[in-house]
Scaffold this motif. Structure first.
Motif, mmCIF file in Angstrom:
data_model
loop_
_atom_site.group_PDB
_atom_site.id
_atom_site.type_symbol
_atom_site.label_atom_id
_atom_site.label_comp_id
_atom_site.label_asym_id
_atom_site.label_seq_id
_atom_site.Cartn_x
_atom_site.Cartn_y
_atom_site.Cartn_z
ATOM 1 N N VAL A 187 -95.361 101.195 17.318
ATOM 2 C CA VAL A 187 -96.805 101.305 17.403
ATOM 3 C C VAL A 187 -97.405 102.459 17.070
ATOM 4 O O VAL A 187 -98.296 102.681 16.381
ATOM 5 C CB VAL A 187 -97.460 100.435 18.659
ATOM 6 C CG1 VAL A 187 -98.991 100.763 18.532
ATOM 7 C CG2 VAL A 187 -97.049 99.221 18.953
ATOM 8 N N ALA A 188 -97.119 103.419 17.639
ATOM 9 C CA ALA A 188 -97.547 104.891 17.557
ATOM 10 C C ALA A 188 -97.013 105.197 16.196
ATOM 11 O O ALA A 188 -98.056 105.929 15.615
ATOM 12 C CB ALA A 188 -96.957 106.053 18.505
ATOM 13 N N LEU A 189 -95.827 105.019 15.652
ATOM 14 C CA LEU A 189 -95.617 105.335 14.349
ATOM 15 C C LEU A 189 -96.597 104.785 13.334
ATOM 16 O O LEU A 189 -97.013 105.322 12.543
ATOM 17 C CB LEU A 189 -94.312 105.214 14.050
ATOM 18 C CG LEU A 189 -93.166 106.144 15.023
ATOM 19 C CD1 LEU A 189 -91.685 105.708 14.638
ATOM 20 C CD2 LEU A 189 -93.326 107.635 14.311
ATOM 21 N N PHE A 190 -96.674 103.359 13.454
ATOM 22 C CA PHE A 190 -97.377 102.546 12.682
ATOM 23 C C PHE A 190 -98.860 103.178 12.715
ATOM 24 O O PHE A 190 -99.510 103.135 11.374
ATOM 25 C CB PHE A 190 -97.272 101.201 13.012
ATOM 26 C CG PHE A 190 -98.441 100.329 12.606
ATOM 27 C CD1 PHE A 190 -98.522 100.015 11.184
ATOM 28 C CD2 PHE A 190 -99.494 100.039 13.194
ATOM 29 C CE1 PHE A 190 -99.521 99.253 10.477
ATOM 30 C CE2 PHE A 190 -100.648 99.262 12.666
ATOM 31 C CZ PHE A 190 -100.655 98.850 11.048
ATOM 32 N N GLY A 191 -99.360 103.495 13.615
ATOM 33 C CA GLY A 191 -100.853 103.954 13.725
ATOM 34 C C GLY A 191 -101.154 105.424 13.363
ATOM 35 O O GLY A 191 -102.036 105.722 12.804
ATOM 36 N N LEU A 192 -100.095 106.232 13.613
ATOM 37 C CA LEU A 192 -100.368 107.652 13.518
ATOM 38 C C LEU A 192 -99.629 108.102 12.113
ATOM 39 O O LEU A 192 -100.217 109.089 11.262
ATOM 40 C CB LEU A 192 -100.051 108.452 14.643
ATOM 41 C CG LEU A 192 -100.805 107.910 15.981
ATOM 42 C CD1 LEU A 192 -99.767 108.995 17.253
ATOM 43 C CD2 LEU A 192 -102.107 108.746 15.918
ATOM 44 N N LEU A 193 -98.425 107.529 12.022
ATOM 45 C CA LEU A 193 -97.594 108.081 10.778
ATOM 46 C C LEU A 193 -97.138 106.733 10.106
ATOM 47 O O LEU A 193 -95.678 106.493 10.288
ATOM 48 C CB LEU A 193 -96.344 109.049 11.109
ATOM 49 C CG LEU A 193 -96.783 110.303 12.042
ATOM 50 C CD1 LEU A 193 -95.622 110.807 12.403
ATOM 51 C CD2 LEU A 193 -97.377 111.215 10.976
ATOM 52 N N PRO A 194 -97.999 105.992 9.506
ATOM 53 C CA PRO A 194 -97.306 104.619 8.908
ATOM 54 C C PRO A 194 -96.426 104.943 7.816
ATOM 55 O O PRO A 194 -95.420 103.956 7.881
ATOM 56 C CB PRO A 194 -98.751 104.347 8.240
ATOM 57 C CG PRO A 194 -99.693 105.375 7.764
ATOM 58 C CD PRO A 194 -99.342 106.407 8.995
ATOM 59 N N VAL A 261 -105.330 103.709 18.474
ATOM 60 C CA VAL A 261 -106.369 104.721 18.025
ATOM 61 C C VAL A 261 -106.131 105.277 16.764
ATOM 62 O O VAL A 261 -107.161 105.494 15.769
ATOM 63 C CB VAL A 261 -106.374 105.904 19.214
ATOM 64 C CG1 VAL A 261 -107.399 106.836 18.771
ATOM 65 C CG2 VAL A 261 -107.039 105.091 20.509
ATOM 66 N N GLY A 262 -104.962 105.417 16.384
ATOM 67 C CA GLY A 262 -104.568 105.812 15.073
ATOM 68 C C GLY A 262 -104.969 105.137 14.079
ATOM 69 O O GLY A 262 -105.409 105.188 12.862
ATOM 70 N N PHE A 263 -104.595 103.909 14.036
ATOM 71 C CA PHE A 263 -104.624 102.666 13.053
ATOM 72 C C PHE A 263 -106.195 102.484 12.932
ATOM 73 O O PHE A 263 -106.723 102.217 11.774
ATOM 74 C CB PHE A 263 -104.141 101.550 13.677
ATOM 75 C CG PHE A 263 -104.342 100.294 12.835
ATOM 76 C CD1 PHE A 263 -103.903 100.372 11.662
ATOM 77 C CD2 PHE A 263 -104.737 99.019 13.322
ATOM 78 C CE1 PHE A 263 -103.942 99.465 10.656
ATOM 79 C CE2 PHE A 263 -105.080 98.012 12.315
ATOM 80 C CZ PHE A 263 -104.496 98.219 11.046
ATOM 81 N N GLN A 264 -106.956 102.621 14.076
ATOM 82 C CA GLN A 264 -108.377 102.371 13.783
ATOM 83 C C GLN A 264 -109.256 103.468 12.957
ATOM 84 O O GLN A 264 -110.184 103.352 12.093
ATOM 85 C CB GLN A 264 -109.245 102.651 15.126
ATOM 86 C CG GLN A 264 -109.641 101.295 15.811
ATOM 87 C CD GLN A 264 -110.362 101.436 17.081
ATOM 88 O OE1 GLN A 264 -110.173 102.128 17.927
ATOM 89 N NE2 GLN A 264 -111.336 100.603 17.075
#
Length: 269
Positions: A187-194, A261-264
Motif C-alpha cells: 500500500v505504501a509503495l502504491f500510494g507514495l511510489l506507484p 495519504v500519498g494516494f490522496q
C-alpha cells in the motif's frame, strides 16, 4: 425488419446490493481469486494436518532435518514443531494473496478503470479501502480455514478434534499480522511510489528467503529480523507473545496510512 425476438426493455434502475459501494465493487472484482485461494488453503490445511503425526518418524531419522524443523517451529515436540513450521508457510502464502489483492489497485489505475469510479462521489480513500479490506479480511479468512482444517485432520488422527482445532487455529491466526505488514508495504509503495508498486513482490520474496532459508544458512538474527514473520509467536508449542503481534499490527497500520495519504495527494494514472 430490425426487430428482435424479444421486445426492448430498460435495465434495472438501481445496481444490485453487490455493487452499491467501493467495498462491494472490490469484492466483486476479486471474489473469483479469493474463492480459489480459499479452496487451495482448505485442501492444503487438510493435507498438512493429516500428515503431521507421520513426521515424528521421518524427522527423528535425520539429525539435520530435526534441527531444521526445530528452528522453523517451536523447538519442542516434533509434531508441534512441524505444525508451527507449516503454519508459517501458510502465513507466507496468505501474504501472497494480500499483496496480490492490494496491487489490484495499481492494475485498476493503469488500465484506466479507476478514473470512471473516482469521477463519481466515491473518494480515493473509500476506493482504496475497499480493496484493502478484501486483502486484510481475505488473508485472515485463508489462514482461518487452513488452521481449522489442519487441526481437524490432525485431531482425527489423534482422536482429539476438540483440542487440536483451537490450538492449530490460533497458530494459523497469529500469522495474520505479518501478512498485513507485507500488504502495508505494498500500500505504501502504491500510494507514495506507484511506479515501484511491484516491489511489494520483492519484499515478499525476501521474507520467503529469510524465513525458509535463513535458519538453515545460519544467518545472523539481525538479518532474520527484517522479516515480519520472524516476530510471529511459534505456535503450537511456544508462548503467545501479544506484544509482538501488537507491534506488527501497528506497523501495518502505519504503512497503510502512509500509502493512503500519498494516494490522496498524487496524480492518477
Amino acid at each position: 425488419f430490425g426487430a428482435g425476438l424479444f421486445p426492448d426493455r430498460p435495465g434495472p434502475s438501481d445496481a444490485s446490493t453487490t455493487l452499491r459501494g467501493p467495498f462491494s465493487l472490490a469484492l466483486r472484482l476479486q471474489r473469483g481469486t479469493l474463492l480459489g485461494w480459499l479452496a487451495g488453503f482448505a485442501i492444503l490445511g487438510g493435507v498438512l494436518g493429516g500428515i503431521a503425526q507421520d513426521m515424528s518418524g521421518l524427522v527423528n531419522s535425520s539429525q539435520q532435518l530435526r534441527e531444521i524443523v526445530a528452528k522453523l517451529g517451536a523447538g519442542g515436540d516434533v509434531v508441534d514443531s512441524f505444525l508451527s513450521a507449516m503454519m508459517g508457510i501458510l502465513g507466507l502464502l496468505s501474504a501472497v494473496f494480500t499483496v496480490q489483492a492490494v496491487l489490484r489497485l495499481r492494475a485498476e489505475e493503469t488500465r484506466l478503470r479507476a478514473e470512471p469510479v473516482l469521477a463519481t462521489r466515491v473518494g480515493r480513500v473509500s476506493f482504496a479501502a475497499g480493496h484493502l479490506t478484501v486483502a486484510a479480511a481475505g488473508g485472515a479468512a485463508l489462514l482461518a480455514i487452513g488452521g481449522v482444517l489442519a487441526g481437524f485432520a490432525d485431531g482425527l488422527r489423534t482422536g482429539d478434534v476438540g483440542g487440536q482445532v483451537p490450538r492449530v487455529l490460533v497458530a494459523a491466526l497469529v500469522q495474520v499480522p505479518a501478512a498485513w505488514v507485507l500488504a502495508g508495504v505494498s500500500v505504501a509503495l502504491f500510494g507514495l511510489l506507484p511506479r515501484f508498486a511491484v516491489a511489494g513482490w520483492a519484499a515478499l520474496v525476501a521474507c520467503l528467503l529469510l524465513g525458509q532459508l535463513g535458519p538453515a544458512l545460519r544467518l545472523p538474527q539481525w538479518a532474520l529480523d527484517f522479516s515480519p514473520f520472524t516476530h510471529v509467536p511459534k505456535l503450537p508449542g511456544g508462548q503467545l507473545a501479544v506484544t509482538s503481534i501488537g507491534w506488527l499490527v501497528l506497523v501495518s497500520a502505519l504503512l497503510a496510512t502512509a500509502g493512503l495519504v500519498g494516494f490522496q495527494r498524487r496524480d492518477i494514472g
